[in-house]
Design a protein around this motif. Structure first.
Motif, mmCIF file in Angstrom:
data_model
loop_
_atom_site.group_PDB
_atom_site.id
_atom_site.type_symbol
_atom_site.label_atom_id
_atom_site.label_comp_id
_atom_site.label_asym_id
_atom_site.label_seq_id
_atom_site.Cartn_x
_atom_site.Cartn_y
_atom_site.Cartn_z
ATOM 1 N N LYS A 4 -18.664 21.178 20.976
ATOM 2 C CA LYS A 4 -18.570 21.397 19.457
ATOM 3 C C LYS A 4 -17.715 20.488 18.616
ATOM 4 N N ARG A 5 -16.337 20.332 19.586
ATOM 5 C CA ARG A 5 -15.328 19.534 18.850
ATOM 6 C C ARG A 5 -15.921 17.983 19.210
ATOM 7 N N ALA A 6 -16.401 17.590 20.040
ATOM 8 C CA ALA A 6 -17.012 16.216 20.372
ATOM 9 C C ALA A 6 -18.059 16.121 19.272
ATOM 10 N N GLU A 7 -18.706 17.100 18.932
ATOM 11 C CA GLU A 7 -20.032 16.777 17.880
ATOM 12 C C GLU A 7 -19.369 16.457 16.653
ATOM 13 N N LYS A 8 -18.274 17.262 16.210
ATOM 14 C CA LYS A 8 -17.699 17.009 14.942
ATOM 15 C C LYS A 8 -17.247 15.317 14.956
ATOM 16 N N LEU A 9 -16.865 14.671 15.985
ATOM 17 C CA LEU A 9 -16.205 13.457 15.994
ATOM 18 C C LEU A 9 -17.526 12.634 15.898
ATOM 19 N N VAL A 10 -18.496 12.843 16.684
ATOM 20 C CA VAL A 10 -19.681 12.072 16.657
ATOM 21 C C VAL A 10 -20.177 12.074 15.173
ATOM 22 N N ARG A 11 -20.242 13.323 14.324
ATOM 23 C CA ARG A 11 -20.614 13.237 13.041
ATOM 24 C C ARG A 11 -19.814 12.297 12.039
ATOM 25 N N TYR A 12 -18.605 12.327 12.366
ATOM 26 C CA TYR A 12 -17.519 11.499 11.647
ATOM 27 C C TYR A 12 -18.123 9.926 11.928
ATOM 28 N N GLU B 148 -14.743 6.870 24.385
ATOM 29 C CA GLU B 148 -13.747 5.825 23.847
ATOM 30 C C GLU B 148 -12.944 6.314 22.779
ATOM 31 N N ALA B 149 -13.469 6.824 21.554
ATOM 32 C CA ALA B 149 -12.824 7.583 20.536
ATOM 33 C C ALA B 149 -11.924 8.569 21.036
ATOM 34 N N ILE B 150 -12.681 9.705 21.758
ATOM 35 C CA ILE B 150 -12.018 10.845 22.096
ATOM 36 C C ILE B 150 -10.955 10.121 22.916
ATOM 37 N N ALA B 151 -10.871 9.228 24.107
ATOM 38 C CA ALA B 151 -9.837 8.706 24.764
ATOM 39 C C ALA B 151 -8.515 8.081 23.837
ATOM 40 N N ASP B 152 -8.982 7.382 22.943
ATOM 41 C CA ASP B 152 -8.038 6.721 22.037
ATOM 42 C C ASP B 152 -7.019 7.793 21.280
ATOM 43 N N MET B 153 -7.829 8.620 20.903
ATOM 44 C CA MET B 153 -6.792 9.805 20.128
ATOM 45 C C MET B 153 -6.020 10.481 20.990
ATOM 46 N N ALA B 154 -6.592 10.840 22.120
ATOM 47 C CA ALA B 154 -5.728 11.817 23.408
ATOM 48 C C ALA B 154 -4.625 11.020 23.645
ATOM 49 N N MET C 183 -6.232 6.160 3.729
ATOM 50 C CA MET C 183 -5.790 6.403 5.292
ATOM 51 C C MET C 183 -5.715 7.945 5.281
ATOM 52 N N TYR C 184 -5.691 8.550 4.116
ATOM 53 C CA TYR C 184 -5.250 10.199 4.284
ATOM 54 C C TYR C 184 -6.631 10.796 4.930
ATOM 55 N N LEU C 185 -6.310 11.966 5.833
ATOM 56 C CA LEU C 185 -7.261 12.852 6.304
ATOM 57 C C LEU C 185 -6.867 14.076 6.500
ATOM 58 N N ALA C 186 -7.483 15.125 5.738
ATOM 59 C CA ALA C 186 -6.923 16.459 5.580
ATOM 60 C C ALA C 186 -6.956 17.186 7.082
ATOM 61 N N PRO C 187 -6.133 18.225 7.369
ATOM 62 C CA PRO C 187 -5.863 18.653 8.717
ATOM 63 C C PRO C 187 -7.488 19.110 9.209
ATOM 64 N N GLU C 188 -8.333 19.864 8.276
ATOM 65 C CA GLU C 188 -9.441 20.633 8.519
ATOM 66 C C GLU C 188 -10.402 19.512 8.695
ATOM 67 N N ASP C 189 -10.403 17.982 8.437
ATOM 68 C CA ASP C 189 -11.487 16.819 8.659
ATOM 69 C C ASP C 189 -10.939 16.507 9.799
ATOM 70 N N ARG C 190 -9.880 16.648 10.427
ATOM 71 C CA ARG C 190 -9.622 15.871 11.596
ATOM 72 C C ARG C 190 -10.499 15.837 12.852
ATOM 73 N N ILE C 191 -10.468 14.926 13.669
ATOM 74 C CA ILE C 191 -11.498 15.004 14.719
ATOM 75 C C ILE C 191 -11.048 14.705 16.119
ATOM 76 N N ALA C 192 -9.704 14.591 16.485
ATOM 77 C CA ALA C 192 -9.213 14.664 17.801
ATOM 78 C C ALA C 192 -9.712 15.706 18.631
ATOM 79 N N VAL C 193 -10.454 15.579 19.870
ATOM 80 C CA VAL C 193 -10.823 16.354 20.469
ATOM 81 C C VAL C 193 -9.544 17.278 21.477
ATOM 82 N N TRP C 194 -8.741 16.555 21.838
ATOM 83 C CA TRP C 194 -7.725 16.826 22.599
ATOM 84 C C TRP C 194 -6.336 17.132 21.679
#
Ligand SMILES: [Zn+2]
Length: 620
Positions: free
Chosen positions: A499-507, A528-534, A609-620
């Protein structure tokens, strides 16, 4: 852009350093007479191959002559039986193409064993099977390249006019006919692809699928049939391939095989063919100035003998101290992941325990290995000894084949890394649960022993963190601590993770990177996006423990690592096929997930560059 390049980034300095040092190794003739037998043999191979590639006089003198008999034999094929005979010939094995990929790999369910893996037909017109259904701008360029190459080589063999036109149409029709049964780039990017590709079969199974397509005969002829473990990646493809392999498709199969063969020959024959290839490849990537021949010869020689270069390079340029420092940084990152996991709030205790077990068993491959595969199987005549480039290529192909046969039914030696340590890269390898942090990646912008701690963390540190996290991305999460595909998640935890990964995919699906309709696809870049953020989160956690940590230095070092310029063509091709996000996204989307970044650069609501906490997509 430097000649021959479609990309500029500071990380290319790492490749420059490796290249300069390898040129020293190529020039040092004393290496060939080294008292150390392995050094002498390594030097003979790399210097010999380099010399043969640049021996234009001899290559031009031979021209296309050495290849004429096999091209004539193929164009004279009149029946499906003759076609089969040709496909099973040694010439086709070395210089041509068989419409299936058969090779050695590591068994998915027991990574200590080798298997023979069968993959689908190689596609040349487009690299993605989806393009045969719907062509993109990038695909169109790729097809132009393919047409140009085939058309040029047909002319060189005297095939013109209607006959040429027919060959080109038939070859494309063959690929278009099989493409619907081959997974697309996007299909392969799906987390499900890992399990879908595991289909253990026996030779009897393959024979029962193939009453026409000579895959069993091919496997017998080349010794693959003796393997106790055989995997078929795409069963539906094999059924379709068998249906296509009929007398009425003979012209298409023949044209496809001819295209594969002419492509193989183009780069190893004479200068005229080589220059034509360079021009067509340049158009594809938007490159106007060609790379110097010496650089291409070095890169090609390294591609044939990566480990020979590696061993010579280690002896002269690398040290135990460097290895110890990198190993420690890797160890610290793994320890930090352990902390991150134990503080995790959305996984159950059972899954966390398994994840920590995976970390405990993670192997660190820092800088260089102690053990190597034996390359003494390779030998060929150098230019001085009267050799030819194409003969050397054939002998390397046959040597590699011998090595494959010797490994069938054998046990995988995990102390041999099996990667080129001079690549400008870093890896996580799911099948042995290892992170590979190698010297080919090191340069001023990625790692220097005299960098500040902030820079070390922001550059190489985030990369090490990135690689570790591949153990826990949507694909890596399906492999266990020993590198076997096996589920260690509870159902509820895996669902929460997806579910967390899907939010990232949608972004990423919403990103508009180009105004010409090239889509941006979250599924392609998710791992790769999940890995960068982690990776960045891991480093920020390590930073918390440091007094007066300079976050500006940290984020700047990270951004400088990824700052990059591409030709329009290269950027579009990357968006279609590269699982890494485009570099401006790698830097920006990753940074905006973290308060430390927003605070340091005073980014506020309403800023780009602002992203609200609820819109953030880092999986880990
Ligand atoms: Zn990665």
């Amino acid at each position: 852009f430097r000649p021959g390049y479609s990309t500029e980034l500071r990380l290319l300095q790492a490749a420059d350093t490796v290249r300069e040092r390898c040129f020293e190794l190529l020039k040092d003739k004393s290496l060939v007479s080294s008292p150390d037998g392995e050094t002498a043999h390594d030097a003979a191979l790399v210097q010999g191959m380099y010399g043969l590639i640049l021996d234009w006089d001899h290559r031009n003198e031979e021209g296309l002559e050495p290849f004429k008999p096999m091209v004539e034999r193929l164009t004279a094929v009149k029946s499906l039986d003759e076609m089969t005979e040709f496909l099973l010939s040694e010439d086709n094995y070395c210089f041509g193409i068989f419409p299936a990929g058969v090779g050695l790999s590591v068994n998915s369910q027991d990574s200590s064993l080798y298997e023979i893996n069968i993959s689908s037909t190689g596609l040349m017109a487009y690299s993605d099977s989806a393009e045969y259904d719907k062509e993109t701008v990038s695909g169109k360029r790729r097809k132009e390249f393919d047409d140009n190459v085939f058309s040029y080589m047909l002319s060189r063999f005297g095939i013109e006019g209607e006959e040429k036109q027919r060959y080109m149409e038939d070859a494309f029709a063959f690929e278009a006919g099989i493409a619907p049964y081959i997974k697309s780039t996007l299909d392969w990017a799906s987390p499900n692809a890992v399990r879908e590709a595991i289909n253990p079969v026996t030779m009897e199974d393959i024979a029962s699928f193939c009453d026409a397509f000579p895959l069993p005969e091919f496997m017998e002829a080349y010794g693959y049939a003796d393997s106790k473990l055989i995997n078929l990646e795409e069963p539906l493809w094999l059924l379709a391939m068998n249906e296509l392999y009929r007398e009425e498709s003979l012209d298409m199969i023949k044209a496809y095989t001819l295209k594969g063969m002419l492509r193989g020959i183009m780069n190893i024959s004479d200068e005229e063919a080589f220059r034509a290839y360079q021009d067509y490849a340049g158009q594809f990537a938007g490159i106007t100035d060609n790379e110097p021949d010496e650089d291409i010869a070095y890169e090609t020689a390294r591609a044939y003998f990566p480990y020979c270069f590696d061993r010579l390079y280690i002896d002269r340029y690398l040290s135990e101290e460097m290895r110890a420092e990198i190993e420690k940084l890797c160890r610290d990152c793994i320890d930090t992941y352990r902390e991150m996991l134990s503080e995790n709030e959305w996984l159950s205790a059972d899954t966390i325990k398994e994840a920590i077990n995976k970390l405990d068993h993670m192997t660190i491959h820092a800088v260089y290995p102690d053990k190597w595969a034996d390359d003494s199987i390779y030998s060929f005549a150098s230019a001085e000894e009267g050799g030819s480039y194409w003969k050397a290529v054939k002998s390397v192909m046959m040597g590699s084949h011998e090595r494959t046969l010797s490994r069938i039914n054998g046990v995988v030696d995990k102390d041999i890394w099996g990667i080129d340590i001079l690549d400008t890269n870093a890896y996580y390898n799911a099948v042995d649960n290892s992170i590979n942090i190698i010297p080919g990646f090191f340069c001023d912008v990625s790692y220097r022993s005299d960098m500040s701690l902030e820079e070390k963390y922001g550059a190489l540190g985030t990369v090490i963190g990135h690689e570790i996290s591949h153990a826990f991305d949507t694909k890596g999460a399906q492999y266990d601590a020993y590198g076997n595909v096996s589920n260690w998640w509870t159902d509820a935890d895996y669902e929460a993770f997806m579910k967390r990964a899907e939010k990232l995919v949608r972004y990423y699906d919403k990103v508009v990177a180009f105004d010409n309709g090239i889509p941006y696809r979250g599924q392609l870049v998710q791992t790769e996006a999940i890995a960068d953020m982690a990776g960045m989160k891991c480093m920020l956690k390590m930073a918390e423990k440091e007094k007066d940590f300079d976050y500006e230095k940290f984020f700047t070092a990270n951004a400088e690592l990824w700052a990059r310029k591409d030709t329009q063509e290269a950027a579009e091709n990357a968006a279609m096929f590269d699982p890494h996000p485009l570099h401006y996204l790698r830097a920006n989307v990753c940074a905006q997930q973290f308060d430390e970044f927003l605070d340091t650069f005073e980014v506020k609501e309403g800023d780009g560059m602002y992203l609200a906490p609820e819109d953030r997509i880092a999986v880990w």
